[in-house]
Design a protein around this motif. Sequence first.
Motif, short mmCIF file in Angstrom:
data_model
loop_
_atom_site.label_atom_id
_atom_site.label_comp_id
_atom_site.label_asym_id
_atom_site.label_seq_id
_atom_site.Cartn_x
_atom_site.Cartn_y
_atom_site.Cartn_z
N LEU A 1 7.84 -33.25 -10.73
CA LEU A 1 7.83 -32.29 -9.63
C LEU A 1 9.18 -32.18 -8.93
N SER A 2 9.91 -33.28 -8.88
CA SER A 2 11.25 -33.24 -8.30
C SER A 2 12.16 -32.34 -9.12
N HIS A 3 12.04 -32.45 -10.44
CA HIS A 3 12.81 -31.59 -11.33
C HIS A 3 12.41 -30.13 -11.16
N LEU A 4 11.11 -29.90 -10.99
CA LEU A 4 10.64 -28.53 -10.77
C LEU A 4 11.24 -27.95 -9.50
N GLN A 5 11.29 -28.74 -8.44
CA GLN A 5 11.87 -28.24 -7.19
C GLN A 5 13.35 -27.87 -7.37
N GLN A 6 14.07 -28.65 -8.16
CA GLN A 6 15.47 -28.35 -8.43
C GLN A 6 15.61 -27.02 -9.15
N VAL A 7 14.71 -26.78 -10.11
CA VAL A 7 14.76 -25.53 -10.85
C VAL A 7 14.47 -24.34 -9.93
N ILE A 8 13.43 -24.48 -9.09
CA ILE A 8 13.07 -23.40 -8.17
C ILE A 8 14.21 -23.14 -7.20
N ASP A 9 14.84 -24.21 -6.70
CA ASP A 9 15.97 -24.03 -5.78
C ASP A 9 17.11 -23.29 -6.46
N ARG A 10 17.35 -23.60 -7.73
CA ARG A 10 18.43 -22.92 -8.45
C ARG A 10 18.11 -21.44 -8.61
N LEU A 11 16.86 -21.12 -8.92
CA LEU A 11 16.47 -19.72 -9.05
C LEU A 11 16.59 -18.99 -7.71
N ARG A 12 16.21 -19.65 -6.63
CA ARG A 12 16.29 -19.02 -5.32
C ARG A 12 17.73 -18.76 -4.88
N ARG A 13 18.64 -19.61 -5.38
CA ARG A 13 20.05 -19.41 -5.03
C ARG A 13 20.69 -18.28 -5.81
N ALA A 14 20.01 -17.79 -6.85
CA ALA A 14 20.55 -16.66 -7.60
C ALA A 14 20.67 -15.47 -6.65
N GLY A 15 21.78 -14.75 -6.74
CA GLY A 15 22.13 -13.76 -5.75
C GLY A 15 21.07 -12.72 -5.42
N ASP A 16 20.30 -12.24 -6.41
CA ASP A 16 19.40 -11.13 -6.18
C ASP A 16 17.95 -11.54 -5.96
N VAL A 17 17.62 -12.81 -6.08
CA VAL A 17 16.23 -13.24 -5.91
C VAL A 17 15.89 -13.25 -4.42
N THR A 18 14.89 -12.48 -4.03
CA THR A 18 14.47 -12.41 -2.63
C THR A 18 13.25 -13.27 -2.34
N GLY A 19 12.55 -13.75 -3.37
CA GLY A 19 11.39 -14.59 -3.12
C GLY A 19 10.80 -15.15 -4.39
N THR A 20 10.12 -16.28 -4.27
CA THR A 20 9.46 -16.91 -5.41
C THR A 20 8.09 -17.42 -4.98
N LYS A 21 7.24 -17.59 -5.95
CA LYS A 21 5.95 -18.27 -5.76
C LYS A 21 5.65 -19.00 -7.05
N THR A 22 5.39 -20.29 -6.95
CA THR A 22 5.24 -21.13 -8.14
C THR A 22 3.81 -21.65 -8.26
N LEU A 23 3.26 -21.55 -9.46
CA LEU A 23 1.92 -22.01 -9.77
C LEU A 23 2.01 -23.10 -10.83
N LEU A 24 1.49 -24.27 -10.53
CA LEU A 24 1.57 -25.40 -11.44
C LEU A 24 0.43 -25.32 -12.46
N VAL A 25 0.73 -25.56 -13.72
CA VAL A 25 -0.27 -25.52 -14.79
C VAL A 25 -1.01 -26.85 -14.84
N LEU A 26 -2.34 -26.79 -14.76
CA LEU A 26 -3.17 -27.99 -14.86
C LEU A 26 -3.62 -28.25 -16.29
#
Length: 207
Positions: free
Chosen positions: A127-152
């Motif tokens: 999950l820590s790695h997942l947060q890093q990935v989401i943070d990287r995507l959010r820092r991309a210049g044109d991304v205005t929002g994200t929502k993440t769903l974890l696969v069970l």
Amino acid sequence: MSTVLCVGYGGGPIAEIDEIDHQVLRLLREDGRRTFSEMAAEIGLSVAAVKRRVDRLREIGVITGFTVRVDYAKLGWGIEAFTELRYPGTTPVAKIIRTATDVPEVQEVFTIAGDPDALIHVRVRDLSHLQQVIDRLRRAGDVTGTKTLLVLGSWTRDTGSARDTGSARDTGSARDTGSARDTGSARDTGSARDTGPAGEPGRRPPR
């Protein structure tokens, strides 16, 4: 680890295939390393006839290649998630795809019509790695929002198998919405290789 079949579902005219072709595809989807002789015994055809059908399905683009299905959990990448990405309404589709494909943890990108603008399949170690990935995507210049769903867990029709990822948490949150985009996707289909002469029992299909 097992080998799987990649079947084309792109645009263009629909291929004309019969019930026996469907049986061949079903057997190869279950196990892409299945031999021609094994399929011949299952279907009730000669080995040469089965090989001709596989060759034809490749030639007309129904079978696009053969690849390997990997158990990523055994490699330490057992967490999967889907993340919705939102962009400003003027963002080109090519830029949306490029934002995601620049992140190595992203396995697939789907640009979709409606809200959100894109859906990406992510594979990470924890999950820590997942947060890093989401943070990287959010820092991309044109991304205005994200929502993440974890696969069970998951189930795949081609193999009829279910998987449990061993995790039970959701993460991420909704942000600003963008506009609808036309559909499209980025996939890795693998490659096909030639086989030996038709009619030789025990030879395997291309993989």
